[in-house]
Design a protein around this motif. Structure first.
Motif, PDB file in Angstrom:
ATOM      1  N   THR A 156       0.834  -1.275  -0.050  1.00  0.00           N
ATOM      2  CA  THR A 156       0.019   0.131   0.055  1.00  0.00           C
ATOM      3  C   THR A 156       0.850   1.193   0.020  1.00  0.00           C
ATOM      4  OG1 THR A 156      -0.130  -0.078   2.352  1.00  0.00           O
ATOM      5  CG2 THR A 156      -1.938  -1.082   1.073  1.00  0.00           C
ATOM      6  N   VAL A 157       0.422   2.083  -0.923  1.00  0.00           N
ATOM      7  CA  VAL A 157       1.293   3.398  -1.032  1.00  0.00           C
ATOM      8  C   VAL A 157       0.495   4.566  -0.537  1.00  0.00           C
ATOM      9  CG1 VAL A 157       2.862   4.745  -2.513  1.00  0.00           C
ATOM     10  CG2 VAL A 157       2.819   2.444  -2.634  1.00  0.00           C
ATOM     11  N   THR A 201      -4.668  10.013   0.187  1.00  0.00           N
ATOM     12  CA  THR A 201      -5.065   8.940  -0.750  1.00  0.00           C
ATOM     13  C   THR A 201      -4.252   7.764  -0.513  1.00  0.00           C
ATOM     14  OG1 THR A 201      -5.485  10.622  -2.509  1.00  0.00           O
ATOM     15  CG2 THR A 201      -4.985   8.548  -3.365  1.00  0.00           C
ATOM     16  N   VAL A 202      -4.704   6.540  -0.737  1.00  0.00           N
ATOM     17  CA  VAL A 202      -4.070   5.134  -0.807  1.00  0.00           C
ATOM     18  C   VAL A 202      -4.191   4.686  -1.998  1.00  0.00           C
ATOM     19  CG1 VAL A 202      -5.856   3.992   0.423  1.00  0.00           C
ATOM     20  CG2 VAL A 202      -3.491   3.218   0.758  1.00  0.00           C
ATOM     21  N   GLN A 203      -2.882   3.983  -2.353  1.00  0.00           N
ATOM     22  CA  GLN A 203      -3.063   2.933  -3.619  1.00  0.00           C
ATOM     23  C   GLN A 203      -2.794   1.475  -3.103  1.00  0.00           C
ATOM     24  OE1 GLN A 203      -0.557   4.347  -6.946  1.00  0.00           O
ATOM     25  NE2 GLN A 203       0.198   2.148  -7.260  1.00  0.00           N
ATOM     26  N   ILE A 204      -3.734   0.981  -3.342  1.00  0.00           N
ATOM     27  CA  ILE A 204      -3.585  -0.802  -2.893  1.00  0.00           C
ATOM     28  C   ILE A 204      -3.126  -1.294  -4.298  1.00  0.00           C
ATOM     29  CG2 ILE A 204      -4.727  -2.933  -2.205  1.00  0.00           C
ATOM     30  CD1 ILE A 204      -4.710  -0.188  -0.197  1.00  0.00           C
ATOM     31  N   ASN A 205      -1.764  -2.141  -3.966  1.00  0.00           N
ATOM     32  CA  ASN A 205      -1.275  -2.927  -5.092  1.00  0.00           C
ATOM     33  C   ASN A 205      -1.315  -4.392  -4.760  1.00  0.00           C
ATOM     34  OD1 ASN A 205      -0.086  -0.573  -6.804  1.00  0.00           O
ATOM     35  ND2 ASN A 205       1.345  -0.279  -5.176  1.00  0.00           N
ATOM     36  N   TYR A 206      -1.883  -4.930  -5.901  1.00  0.00           N
ATOM     37  CA  TYR A 206      -2.320  -6.478  -5.512  1.00  0.00           C
ATOM     38  C   TYR A 206      -2.001  -7.463  -6.659  1.00  0.00           C
ATOM     39  CZ  TYR A 206      -6.847  -5.821  -7.703  1.00  0.00           C
ATOM     40  OH  TYR A 206      -7.656  -5.477  -8.595  1.00  0.00           O
ATOM     41  N   SER A 256      -2.296  -5.495 -10.379  1.00  0.00           N
ATOM     42  CA  SER A 256      -3.438  -4.477 -10.685  1.00  0.00           C
ATOM     43  C   SER A 256      -3.408  -3.573  -9.333  1.00  0.00           C
ATOM     44  CB  SER A 256      -4.836  -4.928 -10.977  1.00  0.00           C
ATOM     45  OG  SER A 256      -5.693  -3.985 -11.089  1.00  0.00           O
ATOM     46  N   GLN A 257      -4.141  -2.435  -9.567  1.00  0.00           N
ATOM     47  CA  GLN A 257      -4.122  -1.414  -8.242  1.00  0.00           C
ATOM     48  C   GLN A 257      -5.417  -0.783  -8.218  1.00  0.00           C
ATOM     49  OE1 GLN A 257      -0.825   0.928  -9.488  1.00  0.00           O
ATOM     50  NE2 GLN A 257      -1.878   2.060 -10.973  1.00  0.00           N
ATOM     51  N   VAL A 258      -5.751  -0.228  -7.042  1.00  0.00           N
ATOM     52  CA  VAL A 258      -6.847   0.552  -6.822  1.00  0.00           C
ATOM     53  C   VAL A 258      -6.454   1.823  -5.937  1.00  0.00           C
ATOM     54  CG1 VAL A 258      -7.461  -0.745  -5.001  1.00  0.00           C
ATOM     55  CG2 VAL A 258      -9.604   0.471  -6.248  1.00  0.00           C
ATOM     56  N   HIS A 259      -7.171   2.792  -6.236  1.00  0.00           N
ATOM     57  CA  HIS A 259      -6.940   4.138  -5.596  1.00  0.00           C
ATOM     58  C   HIS A 259      -8.115   4.324  -4.899  1.00  0.00           C
ATOM     59  CE1 HIS A 259      -3.149   4.470  -8.148  1.00  0.00           C
ATOM     60  NE2 HIS A 259      -4.179   3.939  -8.982  1.00  0.00           N
ATOM     61  N   PHE A 260      -7.870   4.878  -3.646  1.00  0.00           N
ATOM     62  CA  PHE A 260      -8.926   5.462  -2.868  1.00  0.00           C
ATOM     63  C   PHE A 260      -8.580   6.930  -2.293  1.00  0.00           C
ATOM     64  CE2 PHE A 260     -11.098   6.081   1.475  1.00  0.00           C
ATOM     65  CZ  PHE A 260     -12.139   6.022   0.990  1.00  0.00           C
TER      66      PHE A 260
END
Length: 502
Positions: free
Chosen positions: A133-134, A146-151, A193-197
């Motif tokens: 997580t970034v 903001t957080v970027q979840i990399n999975y 992949s990744q998702v941002h919040f």
């Protein structure tokens, strides 16, 4: 072709089909334990099509699903191969664009295509893995918002589509937002992949990830540790109707903005743009407003910076948006003089002592009439006026002769520009007015002082002309029979007369 040996993945290559020809492949579980069956067909032409036909163990009924060739490749997935389904047929055909023909119309041969087929059991379901997580600071205020979840997704199927649903919960456990990411995985290669919040409010947020196959069955889940995020600043996005105006000219200030937040699959877009909860306009002339879209003007010439800030539901204010406003005053007032609501263009005729209400209420200028300075020069040595004095009364009294002309000059100033209007006022002397019209009664040889018959309201009567057609005696003293009774006129103001005959 038929296969029931699943000790290794099975394949059949170089299968030739003529135009509109059909080829079928049969699969049974044999001695293998139950597991999903993954299928992949690869053709050398773009007109291939096909279906997967499966027989249910429970009732022997057959079901059909389409094979969708994309870029000449089609994949399929048969769940429960070995316990739910005990027989599978893959049927494919070359749907040539050339219709059924003979050698004469088709040439030396029919249209042909080649298809390869691969099949294997999925002995382990696809898996989810959290890479990292970034945290980042979108608005640059020094606090992460903001957080970027990399999975990663790993699948041993030849190919399968998997839906990864991401849920965000706040510190109270309430779901704040959800999003679904479709992942094309397979071949035993991890797909990243990744998702941002971006947070709508300052809080701790945890992320749940649920991965399902195309049948809706959950194959894996994942949960992150809570992430502390701050409230990102909203964005002010207002506008103004005019940027170059004159003093007192109304400007419509249009308040707008947004508070961006939510889950997204790309870092440069956010799904929610909430409207602001408060607005703060500062106009640069010591004026301000908390209305969303105020309407106002500037009263002084100059350059101003009107600014807007907006607040979001978390109580955070945006950066300041600046709107330069240039205010000038280049328009001269245009005086308009009216009397009894009639516009006087050039001249006006009046009588001495006639009091008139003059109005300049129709004067045109960008400055409101109450803020204009009106100076009335009546042309007779007198003046009047002042700020907002657009209505004034005046009369002309003593004149020399029967008539006299005066130049009425009206000057209107807005503080920078001056407009002037001049009209000629013609003043006529009033005719003496008869004030006595009664019958006089006297006796012969009796003196009678004649009364004032006329009066001059705007001056004095200078000459008189009495007429006595039958003749009279004019003079003082007591009349006698021997006096002269032949006088027929008199220029005295109040002559003393007597008659000798009735």
């Amino acid at each position: 072709d038929i296969n029931s040996d699943w000790s290794t993945p099975w394949s059949s290559t170089g299968n030739t089909l003529e135009g509109w020809g059909i080829r079928s492949f049969k699969f049974t579980p044999g001695g293998a334990s139950p597991a999903p069956l993954t299928l992949r067909l690869t053709a050398d032409k773009s007109q291939f099509d096909g279906v997967v036909v499966s027989k249910a163990v429970s009732d022997g009924l057959w079901s059909v699903t389409d094979l969708d060739f994309v870029n000449n490749v089609a994949t399929g997935l048969v769940p429960g191969f070995g316990n739910l389904t005990d027989e599978v047929w893959v049927i494919t055909w070359y749907a040539s664009t050339v219709a059924d023909c003979d050698y004469t119309s088709c040439g030396p041969s029919y249209p042909e295509g080649i298809v390869d087929i691969e099949a294997a059991r999925i002995t382990s379901p696809a898996t989810l893995s959290l890479n990292n997580t970034v945290l980042s600071d979108r608005d640059g205020d020094g606090s992460d918002d903001t957080v970027q979840i990399n999975y990663g997704v790993l699948s041993n199927a030849f190919f399968e589509d998997l839906d990864v649903e991401v849920r965000v919960r706040d510190s109270s456990g309430q779901i704040v937002d959800t999003i679904t990411d479709r992942i094309a995985a397979g071949g035993g290669v991890s797909v990243d992949s990744q998702v941002h919040f971006t947070a709508p409010l300052g809080d701790q947020y945890a992320f749940e990830m649920v991965m399902s196959d195309m049948l809706g069955d959950v194959v894996d889940t994942l949960q992150t540790s809570p992430q502390q995020l701050s409230n990102m600043k909203p964005v002010a996005n207002g506008s103004v109707s005019l940027t170059d105006v004159q003093t007192w000219e109304n400007i419509q200030f249009l308040g707008a903005g947004f508070d961006a937040w939510g889950l997204s699959l790309t870092n440069n877009s956010l799904p929610y743009l909430d409207p602001p909860t408060a607005y703060a306009w500062v106009f640069g002339d010591n004026g301000s407003s908390n209305l969303k879209s105020p309407l106002r003007s500037y009263t002084e010439v100059g350059s101003y910076n009107a600014t807007l800030r907006v607040m979001d539901r978390g109580g955070t204010w945006s950066e300041t948006q600046v709107h330069p406003i240039n205010v000038t005053d280049q328009t001269e007032p245009v005086p308009v003089i009216t009397v009894n609501n009639v516009v006087i263009e050039n001249n006006l005729t009046l009588l001495t002592g006639q009091r008139i209400l003059f109005s300049a209420g129709r004067t045109a200028d960008n400055v409101p009439i109450d803020h204009l300075d009106f100076q009335w020069n009546w042309g007779d040595g007198t003046q009047s006026g002042g700020k907002g004095a657009y209505a004034q009364q005046h009369e002309w009294d003593d004149i020399d002769g029967e008539s006299e002309q005066f130049n009425l000059t009206l000057s209107v100033s807005d503080g920078i520009n001056v407009g002037t209007k001049v009209i000629q006022v013609n003043i006529n002397n009033r005719v003496p007015v008869q004030i006595y019209a009664e019958t006089l009664t006297t006796m012969t040889y009796t003196s009678l002082v004649l009364p004032d018959v006329f009066v001059d309201d705007d001056g004095e009567i200078l000459t008189y002309d009495w007429s006595f057609p039958d003749g009279v005696r004019v003079g003082t003293g007591t009349p006698t029979r021997n006096d002269d009774f032949s006088t027929v006129s008199s220029s005295a103001a109040n002559p003393i007369v007597a008659w000798d005959v009735p």
